[in-house]
Each structure stands twice: as structure tokens, then as C-alpha cells.
Write a protein that holds these residues in place. Structure first.
Motif, short mmCIF file in Angstrom:
data_model
loop_
_atom_site.label_atom_id
_atom_site.label_comp_id
_atom_site.label_asym_id
_atom_site.label_seq_id
_atom_site.Cartn_x
_atom_site.Cartn_y
_atom_site.Cartn_z
N LEU A 261 16.75 -4.68 3.00
CA LEU A 261 16.85 -6.14 2.94
C LEU A 261 15.60 -5.99 2.49
N PRO A 262 15.84 -5.62 1.09
CA PRO A 262 14.41 -5.62 -0.22
C PRO A 262 13.55 -6.24 0.20
N GLN A 263 14.39 -7.99 -0.39
CA GLN A 263 14.01 -9.02 -1.25
C GLN A 263 13.86 -9.84 0.28
N THR A 264 14.18 -9.44 1.22
CA THR A 264 13.19 -10.01 2.17
C THR A 264 12.27 -9.56 3.08
N ALA B 214 10.41 -8.42 0.99
CA ALA B 214 9.06 -8.21 -0.40
C ALA B 214 8.16 -9.96 0.24
N LEU B 215 8.96 -10.97 0.34
CA LEU B 215 9.00 -11.98 0.81
C LEU B 215 7.79 -12.10 2.70
N PHE B 216 8.31 -11.61 3.87
CA PHE B 216 7.50 -11.68 4.60
C PHE B 216 5.77 -10.43 3.95
N GLU B 217 6.49 -9.47 3.05
CA GLU B 217 4.73 -8.58 2.76
C GLU B 217 4.01 -10.21 2.31
N GLN B 218 4.58 -11.21 1.50
CA GLN B 218 4.06 -11.96 0.63
C GLN B 218 2.68 -12.71 2.66
N VAL B 219 3.72 -12.97 3.40
CA VAL B 219 3.65 -14.12 4.34
C VAL B 219 2.58 -13.28 5.05
N ARG B 220 2.71 -11.86 5.22
CA ARG B 220 0.88 -10.83 5.66
C ARG B 220 -0.02 -11.23 4.82
N HIS B 221 0.21 -10.24 3.27
CA HIS B 221 -0.96 -11.16 2.91
C HIS B 221 -1.79 -11.80 3.15
N SER B 222 -1.24 -13.38 3.39
CA SER B 222 -1.65 -14.29 2.66
C SER B 222 -1.87 -14.88 3.83
N GLU B 223 -1.42 -14.39 5.24
CA GLU B 223 -2.19 -15.27 6.53
C GLU B 223 -3.15 -14.30 7.38
N ASN B 224 -3.30 -12.70 6.14
CA ASN B 224 -4.17 -11.87 6.94
C ASN B 224 -5.16 -12.15 6.36
N GLN B 225 -5.59 -12.26 4.73
CA GLN B 225 -6.96 -13.08 4.10
C GLN B 225 -6.72 -14.13 4.79
N VAL B 226 -6.31 -15.52 4.98
CA VAL B 226 -6.88 -16.59 5.51
C VAL B 226 -7.24 -16.45 7.11
N VAL C 36 11.93 -17.17 -1.16
CA VAL C 36 12.92 -17.96 -0.34
C VAL C 36 14.28 -17.99 -0.45
N VAL C 37 15.11 -18.44 -1.40
CA VAL C 37 15.85 -18.12 -2.09
C VAL C 37 16.60 -16.87 -2.84
N LYS C 38 15.68 -15.95 -3.16
CA LYS C 38 16.44 -14.36 -2.76
C LYS C 38 16.51 -13.61 -1.59
N GLU D 43 20.09 -12.93 0.48
CA GLU D 43 20.59 -11.64 0.95
C GLU D 43 20.95 -11.29 1.79
N LEU D 44 20.25 -12.46 3.52
CA LEU D 44 19.64 -12.78 4.50
C LEU D 44 22.12 -13.32 4.65
N SER D 45 22.35 -14.19 3.72
CA SER D 45 23.59 -14.67 4.17
C SER D 45 24.80 -13.91 3.73
N ALA D 46 24.55 -12.71 1.94
CA ALA D 46 25.50 -11.76 2.01
C ALA D 46 25.65 -10.42 3.13
N ALA D 47 24.53 -9.69 4.08
CA ALA D 47 24.31 -9.84 5.12
C ALA D 47 24.72 -9.99 6.80
N GLY D 48 25.37 -10.96 6.84
CA GLY D 48 26.25 -12.25 7.55
C GLY D 48 24.99 -11.92 8.71
N LEU D 49 23.50 -12.73 8.18
CA LEU D 49 22.49 -12.49 9.37
C LEU D 49 22.81 -14.28 9.36
N THR D 50 22.80 -14.87 8.75
CA THR D 50 22.79 -16.52 8.25
C THR D 50 23.87 -17.46 9.43
#
Length: 236
Positions: free
Chosen positions: A98-101, A103-115, A222-224, A228-235
Motif C-alpha cells: 500500500l504505497p499511497q497509504t 506515504a499518507l501516514f508518513e506525512q501524519v507521522r512527520h506532522s504530529e511528531n513536529q507538533v 487521502v483520495v489516493k 488504494e485501500l478500496s482496490a485492496a478490498g480493505l474498505t
């Protein structure tokens, strides 16, 4: 009224000094809306207060009463600082696929860690094992982290990621947030945090997730991820 405000000058200075040290930066989606510590969280109980003594007793009780399996899981959670800790809760949730997912959560990690760093620096609360050296840790104490108890960084991460993931997978929201809670409370079992640290991390992490989800650039990610999650059958 929005709960956000401009960060104090000293906090901004800290933010940029930390960010500047990194070789590759994620977009600073929270740069204009960084949460102000004194306007979001109450100060933690004083080190010599009865409230802190009560929390110390709870930490020691949790450490002693935790089973070997619980302590092992708490130690593993202490090391895992990625959204991958939800893989034991969501079948098929593998970041490798799940590369798009990811990448999304690497962004969450970066943002929350700074705060979270700004908040920890503001409150400077000593860890439970600093107040009571008899507390047994399930991990090796990080250098420079003795005064970084409030709010819990792991709890902040757990809820910022948990709330975001629950948004992506609403049908699995309940078990996602229960896993976030367990991940956060494992910091008590590890002897690393007080109960109030966990509660503060829950508040801060939730606010960070809500703020990120309102950001237009983050929404593109988020859209991407949802596709991806939908295509993987996780939704389902």
C-alpha cells in the motif's frame, strides 16, 4: 471558534530548527495552524503533587500486573512508530502493498511528531521513572527524553493515525480506535508515561488528525489512499 492559534515565537524557532536538520522534508501542512500548548492542554500535575503520586501508583501497579505477553506487546509497540502497528487489527493491512497509504501516514507521522515536540518542550514534565527510579521499563530510555513525558508522543501518534485511518476505513473505526487506545496505554505498562500523558496525547493526536483532514493538499493524498485501500478490498 477554532482551537488553533499561531505558535509562540520560541516554539516556531524550535520547529524550524528541528525541520532544518532533516535531509528530506514532508510538506509542513500544519505550519500555519500549529497548535499552541497553553491554549490546548492544561499543565500536567506538579511533580510533588498528590495527583502525581496517585499516577505513579497506577504506573507501578500496571507494570507489576502486566503479563509477560502484555509486556512483550508493549515493548514491541514502543519500538513501532509507524501505522504498521494496526496490521494486527486489520486483515491484509500491509504497507509493503500500500504505497499511497504508506506515504499518507508518513506525512501524519512527520506532522504530529513536529507538533508533539513543541508541546513536550513547553511542558517539560519528568517521566515517571525519573520521579520513582524503582519503576521497571520495558525499553531502554531514550537519551534526552527524561523531561518529555507530557503529552505522550506515542499516544499522540496513535490517535492522529487512528483517527485518520478510521476516516479511511469507517466500517472498521471501532476496532481501529480500540487498537490506538491499547497502543497508547501500553506506555503505562512500559513505565514510560502517566495516565494524564496518555489523555493529553489522545486530545492532541485527535486535533492533529482533524486539522490534517481539513487540509486541501493532505486531502489529495487521502483520495489516493482511499482508492488504494478500496482496490485492496480493505474498505468492505
Amino acid at each position: 471558534m477554532r482551537l488553533l492559534s499561531k505558535l509562540f515565537i520560541f516554539s516556531l524557532s524550535l520547529f524550524f530548527s528541528v525541520a532544518g536538520a532533516e535531509q528530506t522534508l514532508k510538506p509542513d501542512f500544519l505550519l500555519q495552524t500549529v497548535l499552541s500548548p497553553a491554549q490546548i492542554l492544561p499543565p500536567p500535575p506538579a511533580a510533588d503533587s498528590e495527583l502525581t503520586r496517585k499516577e505513579i501508583r497506577e504506573v507501578k501497579t500496571w507494570v507489576v500486573q502486566a503479563t509477560a505477553k502484555e509486556r512483550q506487546m508493549a515493548a514491541l509497540d514502543a519500538k513501532n512508530k509507524t501505522v504498521g502497528f494496526f496490521s494486527d487489527t486489520i486483515n491484509g493491512f500491509s504497507l509493503v502493498k500500500l504505497p499511497q497509504t504508506k506515504a499518507l501516514f508518513e506525512q501524519v507521522r512527520h506532522s504530529e511528531n513536529q507538533v508533539a515536540k513543541v508541546f513536550k518542550n513547553h511542558f517539560q514534565r519528568p517521566r515517571p521513572y525519573i520521579i520513582d527510579p524503582t519503576i521497571s521499563l520495558c525499553f531502554e530510555a531514550e537519551q534526552g527524553g527524561d523531561l518529555a513525558s507530557y503529552p505522550s508522543g506515542h499516544a499522540t501518534m496513535a490517535y492522529s493515525m487512528g483517527v485518520t485511518l478510521a476516516h479511511l476505513l469507517p466500517k472498521q473505526a471501532s476496532k481501529i480506535l480500540l487498537r490506538a487506545q491499547l497502543y497508547a496505554e501500553n506506555r503505562i505498562r512500559c513505565g514510560a508515561h502517566y495516565r494524564s500523558d496518555i489523555v493529553a496525547g489522545q486530545v492532541l493526536g485527535t486535533l492533529i488528525a482533524v486539522e490534517l483532514l481539513q487540509n486541501a493538499s493532505f486531502q489529495e493524498m487521502v483520495v489516493k489512499a482511499m482508492q488504494e485501500l478500496s482496490a485492496a478490498g480493505l474498505t468492505q
